[in-house]
Design a protein around this motif. Sequence first.
Motif: not given
Length: 527
Positions: A445-462
Motif C-alpha cells: 500500500g506504500r506508493g508514489i502518486w504522480n499526477v501531472g508533474n507532482q509526485k508524492m509518497i502515500v500510504q493507500a487506504p486498506f
Amino acid sequence: MQKQKPTPQSPSPSSGGTLMKTFDEGVMMFIDLAQESIVMFGIGLSQLVRLLVRFHVFSLTALYAIYVFTRIVIKDSWHLELLYKSAPTVFTPEKLDWFLQFSLNQHHFAFLLMILFIVCVSLGFKLRYVRTKFIKIFITAGLTNGKGDTPKLVGRNKLDKFRVQYDFDANGVGLSEFKDKQERIEAQFGMEVESIKMGKNPGRALITFNKRKFPETVSYQDVSEEKVLAPDSFYVGHSVEGVVTQKISDLPHMLVAGTTGSGKSVFFKQCLVGLLESTKHLQLYIIDLKGGLEAIDFKDAPNVKIVKTMQEAVMLLRQVEKEMKDRFKFLENNALKTIVPGRDKKDRIVVAVDEASVLYMERSRYDDDFKIALEARKLADSISKLSRAASIHLLLATQKLDRTVIPVSVSENISGRMAFRANSLQGSLVVLGSKDAAELPKTPGRGIWNVGNQKMIVQAPFISDEEIKRRCKRIANEFEANERFLFNDMIDELDHSESEESKEVLKGLMNKGFSDETKKQDRDKTE
Ligand SMILES: Nc1ncnc2c1ncn2[C@@H]1O[C@H](COP(=O)(O)OP(=O)(O)O)[C@@H](O)[C@H]1O
Ligand SMILES: [Mg+2]
C-alpha cells in the motif's frame, strides 16, 4: 615467561620533577589540541567549501554582509575595546597600543582569518561528532567489516524537508549487510530508512532516511472520517500532509502499477468504492481477467458490471467505444466541448481493468485469442485517446509494465499514475520516469502518486472485502429508495441482440487470417 610485578611508583621526591612532568604533559596536550584543530580545520574547510558552492547565492550575500560588518567593527576599534573590557589586566592599553602599528586592512584580514578558523574548526568538530555517532550506531547494529571497522561517513545531503541522504565509505561492508541490518539502523536513528543503495563512486553506500512517520496501514474508514470525498473523486492515500483525494474528471485515466503483493488490487478496489460513493451518476465496469480483484464484492451495486473473460471484455470495450462516438456526436450537435453528466443527462462511465497486462499482452499470431487481444488493444487505444471529453475513464492496474504490455499510445494518455513498489529499476522508469518506485519499502500500500508533474509518497487506504460489500449494499439501497438513479441503461443491458451481433462479428474476425484483417482495415480506411 613470568610477568614482572610492576613496582609501585613512588611519588617523585623532587617537586621540580613533578613540575617538569606536568609541563611536559601540558605541552603534549597543547600539541595534540593544535594537531586536532588543524585536522578539524581541514575537514571543516572542505565542508564549508561544499556549502558555499551548494548555496552560492545565499553564501555570497552572507560573505558580503560579514565583510561589511567586520569592516565597521574594526574601523571603530570595537575589537580592541572588547579585548580591553573582557580582560583589562591582560590587555592593558600599552599592550593594545602594539596592535595599532598594523594597518586597517591587516586588522581586517586577521579578523576574517580568525572567523574562518573558528567556523571551520566548529564544522569539523560537528562532522566528527556525527561520524563518531555513526560509528557507535554501526558497532551496536553489528555492521562491521572483517577487521571490526565500521563504515565511515563521507557526506550528508539534505534532499528535502524530510529526507536526508548520508554517503558512507562502506569500508568493505556489503550493501546486503546494510539491508539486513536495516531495522536495527532504523531503531538506532529513530527514523525510517527509505532506501539503501550503492553510491556513484565504488565502495560507497547511500542511505536515505525519511523523518516522515508514515502509518504502516490506513483504513478506508480512517481516511473517510478525516476527509469527505468531493463529488466524482476517490481517495489516493495518506501523505505527510494528510489525506489526498483525486477528482476523476481531472485525470481522466489512471494507471496503477507495482510488483505482486504491493497493493494494486486493494488500491483499485478502494478507488472504485470511493468513485461509487462520490459519483451520483456512475456506470462502473470492472474487467477482472485474473480474478485478482475479487470483483464479486461489488455485485450488489446495481451500477456495477463485472466482466471476467476476454470475449466479454472486448465486447464491453466495443460498446464503450460506440458510446464514446455517440457522445462525440452529441457534443458536436449541441456545440458543446465536454460531457457534463448532470447537465447532459449522461452517466459518467468508468472502465476498470485489473491485471490489464492480460488484456493487452502481445500474443503470437497462433494464440487462440490473438485477434481478440489485438482488438482489445485497439479499442483501449482509441478510448484512452479520445474519451477525455466524453466523461469516460479507464483505470488500469498491471504488474508487468513495458511497451509490449501497455502500448505507449495508451500510457501517454494517462496522466494519473500510482506506482507501488517496482522490483526493477526499469519498471519504475516506465511508470514514473524515475527510479523512486524501485526504492519504496516493502510495506503493502506504500506508493508514489504522480499526477501531472507532482509526485508524492502515500500510504493507500486498506479496505476489507466486508467493507466493500457493506458499502455496495448501501449504494443498492440508495438506488432502491430512488435517492440515486442512472440517466442511461447500463451498457450490457442496452440491447442484447447487439451483443449477439458483436459475437457474430467476432467469430467472423477470428476465422479470418491476419492479412485479411489488415485488408479489411485498409478497405475501411478508403471507404
Ligand atoms: N493499502 C494497504 N494497506 C495494508 N495492507 C495492504 C494494502 N494493500 C494491500 N495490502 C496487503 O497486501 C496484500 C496484497 O495486496 P494486493 O492488492 O492483492 O496486491 P497486488 O494486487 O499488487 O498483487 C493484501 O492482501 C493485503 O493484505
Ligand atoms: Mg492484484
